[in-house]
Design a protein around this motif. Structure first.
Motif, short mmCIF file in Angstrom:
data_model
loop_
_atom_site.label_atom_id
_atom_site.label_comp_id
_atom_site.label_asym_id
_atom_site.label_seq_id
_atom_site.Cartn_x
_atom_site.Cartn_y
_atom_site.Cartn_z
N GLY A 108 14.02 -50.88 -31.98
CA GLY A 108 14.01 -49.29 -32.35
C GLY A 108 14.70 -49.06 -33.88
N ILE A 109 14.69 -47.75 -34.22
CA ILE A 109 15.16 -47.52 -35.79
C ILE A 109 15.81 -46.14 -35.53
CG2 ILE A 109 12.94 -46.35 -36.31
CD1 ILE A 109 13.10 -48.25 -39.00
N GLY A 110 16.60 -46.19 -36.55
CA GLY A 110 17.36 -44.65 -36.63
C GLY A 110 18.38 -44.78 -35.56
N GLY A 111 18.23 -43.39 -34.87
CA GLY A 111 18.95 -43.16 -33.85
C GLY A 111 18.81 -44.09 -32.39
N SER A 112 17.65 -44.95 -32.50
CA SER A 112 17.45 -45.70 -31.30
C SER A 112 17.89 -47.06 -31.61
CB SER A 112 16.01 -45.63 -31.14
OG SER A 112 15.68 -44.24 -30.88
N ASP A 113 18.76 -47.25 -32.78
CA ASP A 113 19.26 -48.70 -32.99
C ASP A 113 20.47 -48.45 -33.62
OD1 ASP A 113 18.83 -51.20 -34.62
OD2 ASP A 113 19.28 -50.07 -36.22
N ALA B 202 12.90 -48.93 -27.79
CA ALA B 202 13.71 -47.88 -27.83
C ALA B 202 13.16 -46.73 -28.77
CB ALA B 202 15.24 -48.08 -28.01
N SER B 203 12.67 -46.01 -28.16
CA SER B 203 12.20 -44.82 -28.98
C SER B 203 12.04 -43.52 -28.26
CB SER B 203 10.75 -45.31 -29.54
OG SER B 203 10.16 -44.34 -30.32
N LYS B 204 12.70 -42.56 -28.75
CA LYS B 204 12.32 -41.10 -28.02
C LYS B 204 11.04 -40.83 -27.91
CE LYS B 204 13.95 -36.59 -28.58
NZ LYS B 204 14.86 -35.47 -29.21
N THR B 205 10.30 -40.91 -29.21
CA THR B 205 8.77 -40.25 -29.12
C THR B 205 8.00 -41.38 -28.66
OG1 THR B 205 8.86 -41.25 -31.24
CG2 THR B 205 9.41 -38.99 -31.14
N PHE B 206 8.34 -42.52 -29.02
CA PHE B 206 7.24 -43.64 -28.73
C PHE B 206 6.18 -43.60 -29.53
CE2 PHE B 206 6.32 -47.34 -25.65
CZ PHE B 206 7.58 -47.77 -25.68
N THR B 207 6.47 -43.09 -30.71
CA THR B 207 5.25 -43.14 -31.64
C THR B 207 5.59 -43.69 -32.98
OG1 THR B 207 6.03 -40.92 -32.34
CG2 THR B 207 4.22 -41.32 -30.68
N THR B 208 6.85 -43.95 -33.12
CA THR B 208 7.38 -44.19 -34.61
C THR B 208 6.88 -45.51 -35.09
OG1 THR B 208 9.58 -43.09 -33.81
CG2 THR B 208 9.73 -44.87 -35.77
N ILE B 209 6.37 -45.68 -36.15
CA ILE B 209 5.48 -46.76 -36.46
C ILE B 209 6.32 -47.96 -36.54
CG2 ILE B 209 5.70 -45.96 -39.03
CD1 ILE B 209 2.24 -47.27 -37.62
N GLN C 42 26.43 -42.62 -41.50
CA GLN C 42 25.31 -41.80 -42.67
C GLN C 42 23.89 -41.23 -41.94
OE1 GLN C 42 24.31 -45.64 -44.55
NE2 GLN C 42 25.55 -44.97 -46.44
N GLN C 43 23.58 -41.75 -40.85
CA GLN C 43 22.45 -41.06 -39.99
C GLN C 43 22.96 -39.78 -39.54
OE1 GLN C 43 20.72 -42.30 -36.49
NE2 GLN C 43 18.82 -41.20 -37.04
N LEU C 44 24.30 -39.90 -38.66
CA LEU C 44 24.82 -38.79 -38.06
C LEU C 44 24.96 -37.53 -38.89
CD1 LEU C 44 25.93 -37.79 -35.20
CD2 LEU C 44 28.11 -38.70 -36.14
N MET D 268 24.23 -37.30 -42.42
CA MET D 268 23.26 -36.94 -43.39
C MET D 268 22.09 -36.35 -42.85
SD MET D 268 24.54 -39.77 -46.15
CE MET D 268 23.31 -39.76 -47.35
N GLU D 269 21.43 -36.88 -42.06
CA GLU D 269 20.54 -36.50 -40.93
C GLU D 269 20.55 -35.32 -40.76
OE1 GLU D 269 16.88 -39.35 -39.58
OE2 GLU D 269 17.82 -38.40 -37.89
N SER D 270 21.85 -34.89 -39.86
CA SER D 270 22.27 -33.74 -39.40
C SER D 270 22.48 -32.55 -40.38
CB SER D 270 23.54 -33.90 -38.64
OG SER D 270 23.21 -34.66 -37.66
N GLY E 3 12.98 -33.36 -42.85
CA GLY E 3 13.22 -34.16 -44.35
C GLY E 3 12.62 -35.50 -44.19
N VAL E 4 12.48 -35.92 -42.96
CA VAL E 4 11.92 -37.45 -43.06
C VAL E 4 10.57 -37.50 -42.83
CG1 VAL E 4 14.03 -38.32 -41.87
CG2 VAL E 4 12.23 -37.41 -40.51
N GLU E 5 10.02 -36.36 -42.46
CA GLU E 5 8.41 -36.28 -42.15
C GLU E 5 7.38 -36.67 -43.41
OE1 GLU E 5 7.34 -36.07 -39.36
OE2 GLU E 5 9.45 -35.75 -38.49
O1 F6P Z 1 13.62 -42.70 -31.18
P1 F6P Z 1 12.39 -42.45 -32.25
O2 F6P Z 1 11.40 -41.47 -31.57
O3 F6P Z 1 11.44 -43.73 -32.49
O4 F6P Z 1 12.60 -42.17 -33.63
C1 F6P Z 1 13.55 -42.83 -34.40
C2 F6P Z 1 14.35 -42.09 -35.34
O5 F6P Z 1 13.29 -41.36 -36.44
C3 F6P Z 1 13.86 -40.09 -36.78
O6 F6P Z 1 13.02 -39.19 -35.93
C4 F6P Z 1 13.60 -39.83 -38.31
O7 F6P Z 1 13.99 -40.93 -39.06
C5 F6P Z 1 15.26 -40.30 -36.32
O8 F6P Z 1 15.75 -38.73 -36.15
C6 F6P Z 1 15.28 -41.16 -34.98
O9 F6P Z 1 16.58 -41.50 -34.56
#
Ligand code: F6P
Length: 532
Positions: free
Chosen positions: A142-147, A194-201, A335-337, A339-341, A495-497
């Protein structure tokens, strides 16, 4: 927030030394507060009673209490995404009623937690096995909040980790995947995607590569995969059986998600009971945030001190300095919590912000940071407010002398930052070494510490799951309070888009396709260099 009045309070304190504030004999007590075993000391700052009263009044004027209650109640306060913000529901007591669109979400939270616990226990006790036997290793992809949350917490709670070893892959850099998988046995490894969207590259690319790695040895690799996501459809498309899919709703933001399914790796590592203690700690902080008077309210005070330093005094960054090696990933998590917020440029209604938004957050555990960047913190020209934290006790009873030195260092740093060392003191020290004249003056000047540098200190008993839950929830609510006072939406991340979109378009170019028209000359030149 009335930023003009804040600026005039800040101006009023210019030139005043923090030490002078201690002429008020009650300051250390008045500018510190206790809550559920935590002590937060903010007396070593240049915040005085008038400025604090002003900030507290501004918090009231901003409707902080009503907005806080709206968040906890399930109102759709994430207005740019039309979502509720309910990470607190993931740790609420099971009898609580929290409604989203007229439906109580708590029974669903409970059902998912029960399924997680059942699966975690099965992995831990060997009733769920890999194709080569009992699971020895768990890899969270996973990455970001999923990691960041699970990585941070698994490290933080190492004394409680008695399940399979946990590993984490986040970066799209194949080196991360290769280094983690090297040495693991695919037949006894469980992979959690672990991915909320299950699309994160990054995550989907790593998950596909991990599946191929496992498929080389294991007949049915999908059977050793679990998924944590809001998208049941996409996890099914990936080939993961619904029995090992742990879902959550869009009212859980990525960086606030470790309390639910995204915490599965942590739950497997420490066991469901310790995980429940972690949630209980966060819940205790939620209760404190909801019920304590603003003057004794830790998240409120932490936020107001932060805003005093950043929006008031203009200090561009803040350092988080845990004197606890096991919190080594806390600064990255924060930092994520933070700065991303709160790294936003417009207020909720789309108007330009009237002040700077959230600060740059950075840090390292003490004492390592002391031997790296504290030079700048003590003598550099930029002032960096420092947030120290330390436990009363460590876990290594036979190494208690280490712990005493650790704590001594933590306290010494905040004292040194505040007191500094004057030219007269430095001159006396160098004169005692036999220096005289111009050389004495020159050498003494290099040894001056200006002091008057602010810091706060958070003291907890011991880094248990409960305490970690308290600390993380403290920072989550601090972000909320700062967001309310700034008038921004702390729960989106537009801002991450742009970077993601451009990277998607550039991927094929780096695989050999023509550079499309309209690329700027610098990017075109860099691509051509990489292609050559
Ligand atoms: O859990 P996902 O959907 O893979 O997203 C991972 C991360 O990517 C972001 O959408 C942008 O970096 C974070 O907010 C999120 O934690």
């Amino acid at each position: 927030m009335d930023f003009q009045t804040l600026a005039s309070h800040a101006k009023r304190t210019q030139g005043r030394h923090i030490l002078d504030l201690f002429k008020d004999a009650g300051r250390a007590m008045a500018f510190s507060t206790h809550a559920d075993g935590l002590l937060f000391d903010y007396s070593k700052t240049n915040l005085d009673r008038d400025a604090l009263e002003f900030l507290l009044a501004e918090a009231e004027r901003a409707g902080l209490a009503e907005k806080r209650d709206a968040m906890f109640s399930g109102a759709k306060i994430n207005e740019t995404e039309g979502r509720a913000v309910l990470h607190t529901a993931l740790r609420a007591a099971f009898g609580t009623v929290v409604e989203v669109d007229g439906e109580n979400v708590i029974p669903g939270v409970r059902a998912t937690r029960d399924r997680m616990a059942e699966f975690a226990n099965a992995v831990r006790d060997g009733s769920y096995i890999g194709q080569g036997g009992k699971i020895t290793d768990v890899v969270n992809i996973g990455i970001g909040g999923s990691d960041l949350g699970p990585v941070m917490a698994v490290k933080a709670l190492a004394p409680y980790c008695n399940g399979p070893r946990c590993h984490f892959i986040s970066n799209i850099d194949g080196a991360h995947l290769a280094d983690v998988l090297k040495g693991l046995n695919p037949e006894t490894t469980l992979v959690i995607v672990a991915s909320k969207t299950f699309t994160t590259i990054e995550t989907m690319t790593n998950a596909a590569s991990a599946k191929a790695w496992m498929g080389a040895l294991v007949a049915d690799p999908g059977a050793q995969f679990a998924a944590l996501s809001t998208s049941a459809e996409k996890t099914a498309d990936f080939g993961i059986d619904a029995s090992r899919v742990f879902g959550f709703e869009d009212w859980v933001g990525g960086r606030y998600s470790m309390w639910g399914p995204i915490g599965l790796s942590l739950m497997i590592a420490i066991g469901p009971e310790n995980f429940a203690d972690f949630l209980a700690g966060a819940r205790a902080m939620d209760d404190h945030f909801r019920k304590a008077d603003l003057r004794q309210n830790l998240p409120v005070l932490l936020a107001l001190v932060g805003m005093w330093h950043h929006q008031g005094l203009g200090y561009a960054t803040r350092a988080v300095l845990p004197y606890e090696q096991r919190l080594e990933r806390l600064p990255a998590y924060l930092q994520q919590l933070e700065m991303e917020s709160n790294g936003k440029r417009v207020s909720m209604d789309g108007a330009d912000l009237q002040s700077v938004s959230g600060p740059v957050v950075w840090g390292e555990p003490g004492t390592n940071g002391q031997h790296a960047f504290y030079q700048l913190i003590h003598q550099g020209t930029a002032i960096v407010p420092c947030e120290f934290m330390v436990g009363k006790q460590g876990f290594e009873a036979d190494l208690s002398h280490h712990h005493h030195l650790l704590v001594a260092n933590c306290l010494a740093q905040s004292e040194a930052l505040m007191k500094g060392r004057s030219l007269a003191e430095a001159t006396e020290i160098m004169a005692a070494k036999g220096l005289t004249g111009d050389e004495l003056d020159r050498q003494a000047r290099h040894r001056v510490f200006p002091g008057n540098r602010p810091s706060t200190t958070l003291i907890y008993d011991k880094l248990t799951p409960f305490v970690l839950g308290q600390i993380v929830a403290l920072y989550e609510h601090r972000v909320f309070v700062e967001g309310v006072l700034l008038g921004i939406n702390s729960y989106d991340q537009w801002g991450v888009e742009l970077g993601k979109e451009l990277a998607l378009a550039l991927g094929p170019v780096l695989s050999g396709e023509e550079v499309p028209d309209g690329k700027d000359p610098s990017t075109r030149m860099l691509v051509q260099h990489l292609q050559s």
